[in-house]
Design an enzyme around this catalytic site. Structure first.
Site, PDB file in Angstrom:
ATOM      1  N   HIS A  28      44.149 -38.003  87.577  1.00 12.25           N
ATOM      2  CA  HIS A  28      43.240 -37.261  87.832  1.00 12.25           C
ATOM      3  C   HIS A  28      43.604 -36.330  89.045  1.00 12.25           C
ATOM      4  CE1 HIS A  28      39.146 -35.076  88.041  1.00 12.25           C
ATOM      5  NE2 HIS A  28      39.167 -35.494  89.195  1.00 12.25           N
ATOM      6  N   GLU A  30      53.170 -32.316  91.995  1.00  7.13           N
ATOM      7  CA  GLU A  30      54.302 -33.018  92.387  1.00  7.13           C
ATOM      8  C   GLU A  30      53.874 -34.526  92.540  1.00  7.13           C
ATOM      9  OE1 GLU A  30      56.222 -31.351  95.458  1.00  7.13           O
ATOM     10  OE2 GLU A  30      56.615 -29.378  94.717  1.00  7.13           O
ATOM     11  N   MET A  40      42.216 -32.991  77.252  1.00  7.94           N
ATOM     12  CA  MET A  40      41.196 -32.438  78.003  1.00  7.94           C
ATOM     13  C   MET A  40      39.881 -32.672  77.068  1.00  7.94           C
ATOM     14  SD  MET A  40      42.347 -31.394  80.445  1.00  7.94           S
ATOM     15  CE  MET A  40      40.964 -30.131  81.204  1.00  7.94           C
ATOM     16  N   ARG A  41      39.697 -33.888  76.456  1.00  6.58           N
ATOM     17  CA  ARG A  41      38.470 -34.126  75.887  1.00  6.58           C
ATOM     18  C   ARG A  41      37.908 -35.682  76.344  1.00  6.58           C
ATOM     19  NH1 ARG A  41      37.001 -31.883  71.096  1.00  6.58           N
ATOM     20  NH2 ARG A  41      36.093 -33.787  70.334  1.00  6.58           N
ATOM     21  N   ILE A  42      36.772 -35.633  76.317  1.00  6.18           N
ATOM     22  CA  ILE A  42      36.109 -36.818  77.119  1.00  6.18           C
ATOM     23  C   ILE A  42      35.949 -37.582  75.739  1.00  6.18           C
ATOM     24  CG2 ILE A  42      33.848 -37.702  77.902  1.00  6.18           C
ATOM     25  CD1 ILE A  42      33.487 -35.005  79.181  1.00  6.18           C
ATOM     26  N   GLU A  54      51.489 -35.957  91.192  1.00  2.00           N
ATOM     27  CA  GLU A  54      50.905 -36.421  89.913  1.00  2.00           C
ATOM     28  C   GLU A  54      52.181 -37.089  89.360  1.00  2.00           C
ATOM     29  OE1 GLU A  54      48.220 -34.647  87.291  1.00  2.00           O
ATOM     30  OE2 GLU A  54      47.746 -33.149  89.208  1.00  2.00           O
ATOM     31  N   ASP A  67      36.106 -39.714  84.779  1.00  2.00           N
ATOM     32  CA  ASP A  67      36.945 -40.031  85.801  1.00  2.00           C
ATOM     33  C   ASP A  67      36.651 -41.023  86.963  1.00  2.00           C
ATOM     34  OD1 ASP A  67      38.488 -37.745  85.245  1.00  2.00           O
ATOM     35  OD2 ASP A  67      37.127 -36.391  85.935  1.00  2.00           O
TER      36      ASP A  67
END
Length: 201
Positions: free
Chosen positions: A95, A158, A76-78, A160, A131
């Protein structure tokens, strides 16, 4: 991550999961990976003197272990353009939306608010823009009238789990090539290409 580990247990799978690395000490993924016999490491982003120090250490850890492809899973880091360019075309992400729609967070609530009839997930190459990047695989689910962000998100999860291993397999096996923003399947042996899209359920 668990879906990738499960897929890689098959001897015929074209990628080996050689390392699971986390930026949060004690992340549950580390225990899962260790239980599966996978090497783990932690680079705590809070103790590296800032983003530059964190990414330099992360890059060094990956290169020290001869890693060829990096798959972001729950990360969860850019990442900065420096890191993304260091791993250009070797950095994958999943994503929970049908990109280029709904970049960022809260994708399920936003899809419902916009009245989407289809929603899903995307496996893509990472670029400096959040993204963004050439799309490797997508999977879709139908949006039901009674859906909440939670029920819709559970069905997307599911998808993903289904498409991330398939997307990684396509890249690791050399079955795809990048043409601008398009990811194309190679057709070397004349066999029909594997689908890049998982149909709606």
């Amino acid at each position: 991550m668990t879906a990738l580990l499960d897929a890689a247990r098959d001897p015929a799978y074209p990628a080996e999961i050689a390392l699971v690395i986390a930026n949060v000490p004690g992340a549950p993924a580390l225990d899962k990976a260790a239980a599966a016999g996978i090497t783990t490491a932690t680079v705590d982003h809070r103790s590296q003197g800032g983003r530059k120090g964190f990414e330099e250490r992360l890059d060094a850890e990956l290169r020290a272990r001869d890693i060829e492809l990096v798959c972001l899973a729950g990360f969860m880091r850019i990442l900065t353009p420096w890191f993304v360019e260091r791993w250009h075309d070797r950095l994958l992400n999943i994503h929970p939306a049908l990109l280029p729609a709904f970049k960022g967070l809260d994708t399920h609530a936003r899809a419902l608010a916009e009245g989407c009839r289809l929603h899903g997930a995307t496996v893509h190459y990472v670029r400096a823009e959040m993204d963004a990047g050439p799309i490797i695989a997508q999977g879709a689910v139908a949006v039901m009238d009674g859906d909440t962000p939670q029920t819709l998100g559970a069905r997307v999860l599911e998808i993903e789990h289904a498409i991330y291993p398939k997307g990684l397999a396509l890249v690791a096996s050399g079955a795809v090539e990048i043409d601008g923003m398009r990811v194309r399947l190679k057709s070397g042996d004349g066999a029909p290409p594997a689908p890049l899209i998982v149909p709606a359920t």
